[in-house]
Motif scaffolding. Structure first.
Motif, mmCIF file in Angstrom:
data_model
loop_
_atom_site.group_PDB
_atom_site.id
_atom_site.type_symbol
_atom_site.label_atom_id
_atom_site.label_comp_id
_atom_site.label_asym_id
_atom_site.label_seq_id
_atom_site.Cartn_x
_atom_site.Cartn_y
_atom_site.Cartn_z
ATOM 1 N N PHE A 81 -24.358 -67.326 -33.340
ATOM 2 C CA PHE A 81 -24.605 -67.265 -31.650
ATOM 3 C C PHE A 81 -23.172 -66.654 -30.652
ATOM 4 O O PHE A 81 -22.279 -67.242 -30.445
ATOM 5 N N PRO A 82 -24.095 -65.378 -30.220
ATOM 6 C CA PRO A 82 -23.130 -64.381 -29.805
ATOM 7 C C PRO A 82 -23.188 -65.167 -27.671
ATOM 8 O O PRO A 82 -22.435 -63.912 -27.341
ATOM 9 N N PHE B 43 -30.916 -62.816 -23.075
ATOM 10 C CA PHE B 43 -31.104 -61.436 -23.800
ATOM 11 C C PHE B 43 -30.748 -60.438 -23.139
ATOM 12 O O PHE B 43 -30.324 -58.989 -23.779
ATOM 13 N N PHE B 44 -31.458 -60.239 -21.965
ATOM 14 C CA PHE B 44 -31.759 -59.112 -21.180
ATOM 15 C C PHE B 44 -30.402 -58.189 -20.619
ATOM 16 O O PHE B 44 -29.611 -57.523 -21.444
ATOM 17 N N LYS B 45 -29.770 -59.805 -20.482
ATOM 18 C CA LYS B 45 -27.754 -59.482 -20.300
ATOM 19 C C LYS B 45 -26.700 -58.830 -21.275
ATOM 20 O O LYS B 45 -26.512 -58.031 -21.015
ATOM 21 N N LEU B 46 -27.338 -59.506 -22.725
ATOM 22 C CA LEU B 46 -26.397 -59.465 -23.677
ATOM 23 C C LEU B 46 -27.573 -57.500 -24.458
ATOM 24 O O LEU B 46 -26.460 -57.066 -24.470
ATOM 25 N N LEU B 47 -28.722 -57.773 -24.768
ATOM 26 C CA LEU B 47 -29.079 -56.954 -25.567
ATOM 27 C C LEU B 47 -29.421 -55.558 -24.539
ATOM 28 O O LEU B 47 -28.730 -54.152 -25.689
ATOM 29 N N ASP B 48 -29.080 -55.660 -23.164
ATOM 30 C CA ASP B 48 -29.690 -54.670 -22.503
ATOM 31 C C ASP B 48 -28.391 -53.718 -21.990
ATOM 32 O O ASP B 48 -28.266 -52.863 -21.995
ATOM 33 N N HIS C 127 -25.114 -55.195 -21.851
ATOM 34 C CA HIS C 127 -24.444 -55.208 -22.323
ATOM 35 C C HIS C 127 -24.067 -54.675 -23.655
ATOM 36 O O HIS C 127 -23.672 -53.230 -23.646
ATOM 37 N N TRP C 128 -24.845 -54.910 -24.875
ATOM 38 C CA TRP C 128 -24.348 -54.386 -25.605
ATOM 39 C C TRP C 128 -25.497 -52.843 -25.858
ATOM 40 O O TRP C 128 -24.602 -52.226 -26.981
ATOM 41 N N GLY C 129 -26.618 -52.940 -25.505
ATOM 42 C CA GLY C 129 -27.300 -51.410 -25.802
ATOM 43 C C GLY C 129 -27.877 -51.681 -27.662
ATOM 44 O O GLY C 129 -27.237 -52.661 -28.021
ATOM 45 N N HIS C 130 -28.832 -50.340 -27.614
ATOM 46 C CA HIS C 130 -28.584 -51.077 -29.141
ATOM 47 C C HIS C 130 -28.030 -51.467 -30.247
ATOM 48 O O HIS C 130 -27.677 -51.381 -31.202
ATOM 49 N N GLU C 131 -26.637 -49.791 -29.726
ATOM 50 C CA GLU C 131 -25.647 -49.150 -30.676
ATOM 51 C C GLU C 131 -25.364 -50.856 -30.778
ATOM 52 O O GLU C 131 -24.025 -51.590 -32.231
ATOM 53 N N THR D 169 -26.976 -53.626 -32.722
ATOM 54 C CA THR D 169 -26.615 -53.134 -34.671
ATOM 55 C C THR D 169 -25.262 -53.535 -35.215
ATOM 56 O O THR D 169 -25.007 -53.789 -36.044
ATOM 57 N N ARG D 170 -24.089 -53.701 -34.376
ATOM 58 C CA ARG D 170 -22.992 -53.046 -34.479
ATOM 59 C C ARG D 170 -22.969 -55.069 -34.673
ATOM 60 O O ARG D 170 -21.846 -55.571 -36.427
ATOM 61 N N TRP D 171 -23.729 -56.235 -33.730
ATOM 62 C CA TRP D 171 -23.563 -57.808 -34.322
ATOM 63 C C TRP D 171 -24.517 -57.981 -35.567
ATOM 64 O O TRP D 171 -23.646 -58.637 -36.124
#
Lengths: 524, 524
Positions: A95-96, B382-387, B389-393, B396-398
């Protein structure tokens, strides 16, 4: 004819905000652990009768549910020696999210105009259970969960239900839901079949009607007065039920009720009214779906802009609340749907139902293969706030704050109506609970009343009001069915959603709209 | 007979992990704001054909939905001048959460054995939108939301779907769901009626069967090999469909598929297999419900405990993935159900579906009066993490990290099986995706094989295994229907749920169980 067999008094016992808690075992704390709400009751139910049997009322869909094989197998995991290679349940290592921190509002300064920010923070990591710092953590909350929710937050819900409603039958249970809208959908699929009719207030929550309609279930509107549903009207519909007049529908067995701050009319059923409706439900053996999101938003009567009697203690606050149907429910015929949407946040999509075990068992089986549990982070944030931080007493203090705020807002909109609306055209009864002020417009004074229908005039006023920048809800949207005649014009307004100056401005605009529409010559 | 009309190549274009984003307007950012996934596509769909029309496939329940009057009225609020006295939507002033802080896992040290804790924190308050510090905040996320979810997180979902699947028809859209279990339930209610049959793998996800059964919908099992469903078997069932042999059920129009890391067998359909199945779907005009939670858990082939070929870049990772049905879907006949449960967390109860606009529109209307949106805090995290913070790249690393972890775990369980299971009785094909290793037991070697059925022996082994402390899933639990003969014995094991030493211990215990049951004389 049945009767409420044991007279239920309003709060014969003092509400106990510090009940002696029941423990959560280590196994019940785990990932997707099974538990029963039964185990968290703090009072014995031995002296209470069992609920009636409702199996004949259940739909084929509901009776044929076998439940989830995989969730059933999970019961073997209550033995800590057993290693599971069974379920596709990810490890929390993957879980991240390492930590969630919540900063709640402070209860200390609620009554000052200036709200000072709380310095308290509530923490959760993946290791709090292992570390012994909490009974609930991210490793459990962010994983899968049984359809009825986690034991950790269920305990708080059961205690709360017992403090507030103390159902007078033995085998009541609770299940979490993903909100009352979903709970109502699932209850209908459990208790009705296509072609059935459900009884409801003549004007009722439009979303409930829209949930039922695609299932082939029609609402039948019961007449209302300023206390909501009229027991005599309910009884008459059932006494004189003729299937031929209702597309061969069988006599209804489900009553949908919003007893407090009814949506859309804002009416609240008095204790006497509830007892009278319950008696009719007993006579005709109805199940009551009690949809009660506004229960805690009860207010004092509006008295010329100066209501707001002071309530000094949490116990005093609780004792002022009108008893729920669940509190009256000697037979176990009520499915009560509770919501946090109006008193904490709507976005958690977490509520709960309370009902006899037979019905809860069916509900849980349905959840397991559809909605599953409410989101874990929603359960966690409520657990952190309501269980670990505020407790039942702190939560009640928060509810006292809301009562004060909504009373002030109700007073504000009623006073704005008095100032800006032409009283010979628009009339209202100040609401005593919830979020809505219902306005009646005497459409027959409209210059074109002879040529236009009430419905056309309602729409004309509504569109004109939007064009001036005030959006209201139309009364016709809330008709229980098309059978409710469109011979009156109502609008639903809310004093919950906008800042006060905007409410004043919108009421003013609506008043201008009414004047413009009803007195076109003066305006042109 | 139809055919895949445009040959879809595996990744003719390089996946673009930094698409040019489309803006979210101020009105679409607001509380319960309406938006469409359409507006967030970054590539033009003008050159693509429209999806086929599916209205004749829809149930009466689905076609009769009128949607939510109140949510429809909310469209007038896109004009910022309009003040709403319409909806019973609480003000965020009355939300008792001032701030939410998330500490995500760091992407930096994922490949080291020692995971160092991230110092990054992701913050949300009630005022971030007003302050201009974020496009999403607690005032919106914790309030009501449209059934399809918030525009803010929907944008990320649409971009992700475009990067991964780029559907080859024009009018595809997305809607958030409260998870694949709920999405499947809602899709069945949209596309089937009681008495219908749905096609699926012979062994399939038991929860899907259990979701369908109470709706009067029966699964029909299609034969499988090591690549999952056999196109010829699928075709034959449809070609020779005789309603009289199926309680007068009409020819099926829905195919339920788990193409990657199939649950329970662990099989993954190759690209060729997918194309062949799609052709059969075209020939018989089937809708494919693609349930694909394990899509990103694809692995290299198992090679004697030393697989783990290195993947060096996110683009390389993406290009190794087998294309989805959605990527092949020239006709718009796929409803793809995506889940975060296996790659982020299950407890968010947030996934999404991608399908032609006609079907998404019906789905959204159903959500509005049942599940409503996924929880706001789930969307926010999810927005905070994926949009933000991480973005699509970064995401993908995760996923690359997870691929590595699950490959290691798969290698571990297969190697444990090799060490501890008697190979003359238990056999397996190492799985190439997902969470499950399927084991076949040659039950006919059981000393009582002549007197007992395979099913009895399966249960005997299962119970014996539990008594030694290893819980597996029984193969018969996963039969598509009772028509699938019980003439083989399988067990589903997962390498996802337990720490590695426990997996080894459980496999060892299962091996001992097999020896004890099959060679009782040696044990006694």
């Amino acid at each position: 004819m049945g009767s409420v067999s044991r007279e239920v008094d309003e709060w014969t016992e003092e509400p106990n905000l510090h009940p002696k808690r029941r423990p959560i075992s280590a196994a019940q704390r785990g990932v997707a652990a099974t538990s029963s709400s039964e185990q968290f009751k703090t009072k014995s139910c031995k002296h209470k009768p069992e609920a009636r049997r409702w199996h004949p009322y259940m739909s084929t869909e509901s009776t044929s549910r076998t439940g989830s094989t995989l969730k059933n197998a999970a019961k073997h995991l209550s033995n800590p020696e057993v290693i599971s290679l069974g379920g596709g349940i990810p490890l929390s290592d993957y879980f991240p999210f390492e930590e969630v921190i919540l900063r709640p509002s402070s209860l200390d300064n609620l009554n000052d105009g200036e709200k000072t920010s709380s310095q308290t923070t509530l923490h959760a990591t993946k290791h709090d259970i292992a570390d012994g710092t909490s009974e609930y953590d991210l490793s459990v909350a962010l994983n899968y969960c049984q359809g009825s929710g986690s034991a950790q937050f269920m305990r708080w819900i059961v205690e709360h239900t017992e403090i507030l409603h103390d159902p007078p039958y033995a085998d009541w249970q609770c299940s979490m839901t993903v909100g009352n809208t979903s709970a109502f959908d699932m209850c209908l699929r459990m208790l009705t079949k296509p072609g059935d009719c459900v009884l409801a207030d003549k004007y009722t929550y439009s979303s409930a009607v829209e949930t039922a309609m695609p299932l082939g279930v029609k609402f039948i509107g019961v007449d209302m007065d300023r206390e909501g549903m009229l027991p005599d009207s309910l009884d008459e519909i059932l006494e004189t039920w003729n299937p031929e007049k209702h597309n061969n529908a069988r006599k209804p067995s489900v009553l949908y009720a919003i007893p407090t701050g009814q949506n859309p009319t804002g009416t609240t059923q008095s204790f006497q009214r509830r007892k009278a409706i319950y008696k009719v439900a007993q006579k005709h053996n109805l199940i009551i779906l009690e949809d009660d999101p506004y229960y805690f938003l009860q207010m004092d009567e509006y008295v010329d802009g100066a209501s707001a009697s002071e309530i000094h203690s949490p116990v005093e606050f609780l004792k002022k609340l009108v008893p729920s149907y669940l509190r009256l429910d000697v037979d176990g015929r009520v499915m009560r749907m509770d919501s946090f949407s109006k008193v904490i946040i709507p976005g958690a999509r977490l509520g709960w139902i309370t009902a006899p075990e037979q019905l809860i068992e069916r509900y849980k089986r349905h959840s397991d293969v559809s909605t599953q549990s409410p989101a874990g982070l929603s359960q966690l944030m409520f657990f952190k706030l309501l269980d670990e931080h505020w407790g039942h007493e702190g939560y009640t203090r928060w509810l006292m704050h809301l009562r004060k705020q909504y009373t002030m807002r109700r007073d504000f909109i009623v006073s704005a109506c008095e100032r800006y609306l032409p009283k010979h055209i628009v009339s209202w009864e100040p609401t005593n609970a919830g979020m809505f002020q219902w306005l009646k417009v005497d459409w027959e004074q409209h210059p074109d009343a002879k040529d236009k229908t009430a419905e056309l005039i309602e729409e004309e006023i509504w569109l004109e009001s939007i064009s001036t920048g005030a959006l209201l809800g139309c009364g016709t949207w809330f008709r229980a069915s098309k059978d409710v005649p469109c011979n009156e014009v109502f609008y639903r307004t809310t004093f919950a959603a906008a800042p006060l100056p905007k409410i004043e401005e919108a009421v003013k605009r609506f008043g201008e709209t009414i004047r413009k529409v009803f007195e076109p010559k003066e305006e042109n």
